[in-house]
Design an enzyme around this catalytic site. Structure first.
Site, PDB file in Angstrom:
ATOM      1  N   SER A  35      59.242  44.338 -10.628  1.00  0.00           N
ATOM      2  CA  SER A  35      57.890  44.303 -10.057  1.00  0.00           C
ATOM      3  C   SER A  35      56.891  43.529 -10.902  1.00  0.00           C
ATOM      4  CB  SER A  35      57.364  45.726  -9.840  1.00  0.00           C
ATOM      5  OG  SER A  35      57.342  46.452 -11.055  1.00  0.00           O
ATOM      6  N   ASP A 325      47.721  50.253 -11.230  1.00  0.00           N
ATOM      7  CA  ASP A 325      48.256  51.532 -10.789  1.00  0.00           C
ATOM      8  C   ASP A 325      48.944  52.185 -11.980  1.00  0.00           C
ATOM      9  OD1 ASP A 325      50.827  50.435 -11.015  1.00  0.00           O
ATOM     10  OD2 ASP A 325      51.067  50.106  -8.865  1.00  0.00           O
ATOM     11  N   HIS A 328      51.564  49.445 -13.370  1.00  0.00           N
ATOM     12  CA  HIS A 328      51.397  47.990 -13.408  1.00  0.00           C
ATOM     13  C   HIS A 328      50.003  47.561 -13.872  1.00  0.00           C
ATOM     14  CE1 HIS A 328      54.448  48.927 -10.265  1.00  0.00           C
ATOM     15  NE2 HIS A 328      55.109  47.967 -10.895  1.00  0.00           N
TER      16      HIS A 328
END
EC number: 3.1.1.-
Length: 350
Positions: A35, A325, A328
């Site tokens: 990610s 978040d 991240h």
């Protein structure tokens, strides 16, 4: 002595915050990983590991959620721009792009994946071997688009970035009993390093020459890990950070050895740990106000579908936060990290 220290600090901050440019040296950036570098591939596979909805992307061009786990751009987007290429690197599975777009940069990354196939199985995302299969398909398309000779030249001259590994520990080894019952932490690190080595060798065999293998950040300082570190007042999880340092050391040694074995290769280990830790230890120097919690929702546990639009707790200015978040970084952090890693890594390829 104090003046020298202050001067060093000023010079360091200038280097970290300024926009680095290396235009005209690299024809394309090819990206593999999780990610941290996924620009939306997971939008097109059956998985819950997605972020193609608001408030993700609210600070992206046009306020569009793209599948990046961020409020805006990720680090590789900034790197592409600094190389004089396109301002973003598109996801390979995104049907709105084609080979003319991918010729200057493409990411095969998939959020929630890892070196270990068992990690990618957790949320049914693209394992590393599948990313490599897509890359082979990409090579065929590139040579058809550019012609065999030019396509081969692009493949050999491109910069290959690999950013992966955090999920193997936090979403697999420490989350489920399977791997932890098979391996000690040290042996699991060796297992993952072996997979990394074979992946780099396969990339080299396919023509890649300029390869940057990324290490792990201080993963114990992610808001999610802080929130679950009960009894410490939300401090970083020291054990996870120690594991990141140890694993990075093993990757570094592996890359140094492998670079001597692969003919014509230019392999570099890119270590995000120290520059990220500098942000965490002294956030105000980089213009941040909040480091222990994320911007999205309560800032402690939410990511992905937990970060829903119109959550009353979501911050209004993500630039004040190190993390977007619970897992991240924000666009601002990504920009700082991109500059730091470009300064330390890119000169080896130019």
């Amino acid at each position: 002595m104090g003046h020298l220290k202050s001067l060093f600090t000023i010079l360091f901050l200038i280097a970290m915050s300024s926009t680095v440019t290396f235009a005209g040296k690299i024809p394309a950036i090819i990206v593999f990983g999780d990610s941290s570098v996924d620009a939306g591939n997971n939008n097109y596979i059956p998985t819950v590991a997605r972020s193609n909805f608001e408030p993700y992307g609210r600070d992206f061009v046009g306020g569009k959620p793209t599948g990046r786990f961020c409020n805006g751009k990720i680090a590789t987007d900034f790197m592409s721009e600094a190389l004089g290429l396109k301002p973003i690197i598109p996801a390979y599975l995104d049907p709105s792009y084609n080979i003319s777009d991918f010729a200057t940069g493409v990411t095969f990354a998939s959020a929630a994946t890892g070196y270990d196939n068992a990690t990618s199985d957790v949320l049914s995302v693209l394992p590393l071997w599948k990313q490599l299969e897509y890359y082979k398909e990409y090579q065929t398309k590139l040579k058809a688009y550019q012609g065999k000779d030019r396509g081969t030249e692009t493949i050999e001259s491109s910069l290959y970035l690999i950013s992966i590994g955090t999920n193997d520990f936090l979403e697999n080894y420490f989350a489920f009993p399977g791997r932890s019952s098979q391996y000690s932490v040290s042996l699991y690190q060796d297992f993952l390093a072996g997979i990394a080595k074979e992946f780099v060798k396969k990339l080299h065999g396919l023509g890649a020459r300029k390869i940057s293998l990324g290490g792990l950040p201080p993963m114990g300082c992610m808001p999610l890990e802080r929130a679950t570190n009960i009894g410490t007042g939300g401090e970083c999880v020291g054990r996870y950070n120690d594991i990141a340092v140890q694993f990075n050391s093993k990757l570094d040694k592996m890359v140094e050895k492998l670079s001597k074995e692969l003919p014509g290769s230019n392999l570099v280990f890119s270590n995000p740990y120290e520059p990220f830790m500098r942000i965490i230890k002294n956030p105000s120097s980089f213009g941040f106000e909040v480091v222990g919690a994320a911007c999205c929702a309560t800032g402690m546990f939410e990511m992905g579908y937990g970060c829903q639009r119109n959550n009353p707790f979501t911050c209004t200015n993500a630039d004040k936060y190190v993390f977007w978040d619970s897992f991240h970084p924000t666009q601002k952090t990504n920009h700082i990290m991109a500059n730091a890693l470009m300064n330390s890594t890119f000169p080896h390829f130019l």
